[in-house]
Design a protein around this motif. Structure first.
Motif, PDB file in Angstrom:
ATOM      1  N   GLN A   1      35.672  33.011  39.302  1.00 63.13           N
ATOM      2  CA  GLN A   1      36.524  32.894  38.116  1.00 63.13           C
ATOM      3  C   GLN A   1      37.542  33.370  38.895  1.00 63.13           C
ATOM      4  OE1 GLN A   1      36.702  36.004  35.569  1.00 63.13           O
ATOM      5  NE2 GLN A   1      39.849  35.039  34.676  1.00 63.13           N
ATOM      6  N   TRP A   2      37.390  34.358  40.062  1.00 68.66           N
ATOM      7  CA  TRP A   2      38.596  34.560  41.138  1.00 68.66           C
ATOM      8  C   TRP A   2      39.230  33.383  42.038  1.00 68.66           C
ATOM      9  CZ3 TRP A   2      39.339  34.070  46.614  1.00 68.66           C
ATOM     10  CH2 TRP A   2      40.504  34.807  47.000  1.00 68.66           C
TER      11      TRP A   2
ATOM     12  N   THR B   1      43.225  36.621  35.473  1.00 62.06           N
ATOM     13  CA  THR B   1      42.978  38.002  35.743  1.00 62.06           C
ATOM     14  C   THR B   1      43.229  38.792  37.088  1.00 62.06           C
ATOM     15  OG1 THR B   1      41.224  37.432  34.017  1.00 62.06           O
ATOM     16  CG2 THR B   1      41.283  39.404  35.314  1.00 62.06           C
ATOM     17  N   TYR B   2      43.872  38.258  38.217  1.00 60.98           N
ATOM     18  CA  TYR B   2      44.117  38.534  39.273  1.00 60.98           C
ATOM     19  C   TYR B   2      45.562  38.014  39.070  1.00 60.98           C
ATOM     20  CZ  TYR B   2      39.116  38.836  40.498  1.00 60.98           C
ATOM     21  OH  TYR B   2      37.978  39.372  39.719  1.00 60.98           O
ATOM     22  N   ASP B   3      46.255  39.071  40.227  1.00 60.64           N
ATOM     23  CA  ASP B   3      47.695  38.905  39.720  1.00 60.64           C
ATOM     24  C   ASP B   3      47.700  38.524  41.874  1.00 60.64           C
ATOM     25  OD1 ASP B   3      50.589  39.126  40.833  1.00 60.64           O
ATOM     26  OD2 ASP B   3      50.388  41.267  40.183  1.00 60.64           O
TER      27      ASP B   3
ATOM     28  N   GLU C   1      40.615  30.653  39.477  1.00 58.26           N
ATOM     29  CA  GLU C   1      42.733  31.175  39.728  1.00 58.26           C
ATOM     30  C   GLU C   1      43.720  31.116  40.338  1.00 58.26           C
ATOM     31  OE1 GLU C   1      43.045  35.100  37.886  1.00 58.26           O
ATOM     32  OE2 GLU C   1      41.052  34.631  35.979  1.00 58.26           O
TER      33      GLU C   1
END
Ligand SMILES: Cc1ncc(COP(=O)(O)O)c(C=O)c1O
Length: 397
Positions: free
Chosen positions: A288-289, A2-4, A292
């Motif tokens: 979740q961050w 989800t995170y770039d 990742e």
């Protein structure tokens, strides 16, 4: 994903210590910063939204903390680290470092001895020395590229009756060790045997690589909890260092009172409204961050390790078990510590933390922060290679 985390964010002119203090700290402006422990990534969305909410309200008066603030930390530590913290045990502090200094004042007298394990996070030296306590080093031992505790030496140091406190770094910055249950048990038994309090700085506890598990020292037994003071914070985990919020956990009621009395200010444990909102949002919605992020850091670590193996084999990476701060051994290059520093700044145009700031045992090492987009890391490593190639006995391409 989800995170770039590949996205490069321009941090110049944002009052960033890492990016905007280069001239002051390194004497050079246009160099690439891979120093200091903050990440070049945006915080989790939930944190940013919570901060917007506070900003939009527009009133920034004195604060209290809701139950949900405490629950966010309690739930996080129970879920992630199997440690059941009680609300009463928590005393908040803006930063861990100011808390360390106050804890030293609360639990020791001038002239008392305090044990640390070098090479170690440099403010540990400062909080002991500036408070006029005596620093006692139990240096970590590097065997087969892994740092271990010298327990015999530790016992000798702890057994001195002037020794009152052990400042323990768990996980360890900068050597990246995540201490095992056996190691923690031995440390705890020795501290109990010699009546030494353990101040366990666990600020890096959530940044753990696969195959390793962080165990909070105080979670191992009631007896260990009783002699423990633990510092935790969302600041390293979620990249919130500038917001300044942390918690000191003291299960022993008598010790807790001693610390609170030493704070000597009524309502001295206030946090600012942004810190409260970010703390709670991070621990409640940041998982979740973080998952990742750890996958991304794992890739950066692999890149860095392979780079040194292939491109500069004289330099050895000490494989970390946790943290995003990588301890790298440059000793085979035979440079003085000032020579290495000068080389990396002037020829490499890259800013890293020099090992000697972590104590004499850190000389010849460098600490590299890999919490940045991989393109930034690649550029930094390219610069390090260029610097090393510029010396008289260059490495081959
Ligand atoms: C072991 C350790 N403790 C404390 C800190 C800083 O804590 P704070 O920013 O909350 O003062 C750091 C930052 O790198 C650290 O590595």
């Amino acid at each position: 994903m989800t995170y770039d985390f590949d996205h490069v964010i321009n941090r110049l002119n944002t009052n960033s210590l890492k990016w905007d203090a280069l001239e002051e700290r390194f004497g050079a402006k246009n160099i690439l910063p891979l120093w200091v422990a903050d990440m070049d990534f945006r915080a989790p969305d939930a944190v940013i939204q919570a901060l917007h909410h506070v900003a939009e309200h527009g009133v920034f008066g004195y604060t209290v903390r809701p139950d949900s603030f405490y629950e966010s930390l309690i739930d996080w530590f129970e879920r992630k680290h199997k440690w059941k913290i009680e609300k009463d045990w928590m005393i908040v502090s803006p930063g861990v470092v100011p808390a360390l200094s106050l804890l030293v004042q609360a639990f020791t007298e001038p002239g008392d001895k305090i044990v640390i394990q070098s090479p170690v996070y440099h403010p540990f030296f400062y909080v002991v020395n500036q408070n006029e306590r005596e620093l006692v080093d139990n240096p970590l031992v590097l065997t087969d590229n892994k740092y271990e505790i010298d327990f015999e030496d530790l016992e000798e140091k702890l057994s001195d009756e002037r020794c009152k406190l052990f400042i323990f770094c768990s996980p360890h910055n900068p050597v990246g060790r995540v201490w095992t249950k056996e190691e923690l048990r031995k440390v705890g038994e020795l501290c109990r045997k010699h009546n030494v309090l353990i101040l366990s700085d666990e600020i890096h506890c959530d940044l753990i690589f696969k195959g390793h598990t962080h165990i909070p020292f105080a979670s191992l037994s009631d007896e260990f909890a009783d002699i423990s003071i633990t510092c935790v914070a969302p600041s390293k985990t979620f990249n919130l260092a500038g917001l300044q919020s942390s918690a000191v956990i003291i299960p022993n009621e008598k010790l807790r009172k001693q610390y609170k009395d030493a704070l000597r200010i009524e309502d001295g444990d206030m946090l600012n409204p942004f810190a409260i909102a970010a703390f709670e949002a991070a621990y409640t919605e940041g998982e979740q961050w973080l998952d990742e992020l750890m996958d991304y850091l794992e890739k950066n670590l692999h890149y860095l390790t392979t780079f040194f193996q292939n491109e500069i084999p004289q330099v050895t990476v000490i494989q970390p078990e946790g943290t995003y701060l990588i301890w790298v051994d440059f000793r085979k290059l035979g440079l003085t510590e000032k020579g290495l520093e000068e080389l990396l700044i002037s020829k490499g145009e890259v800013a890293v933390n020099q090992g000697y700031i972590f104590g004499k045992t850190g000389e010849g090492f460098v600490r590299i922060n890999i919490a940045c987009p991989q393109s930034t890391l690649k550029e930094g490593l390219k610069r390090i290679k260029k610097a090393i190639q510029s010396i008289k006995d260059p490495v081959s391409d």
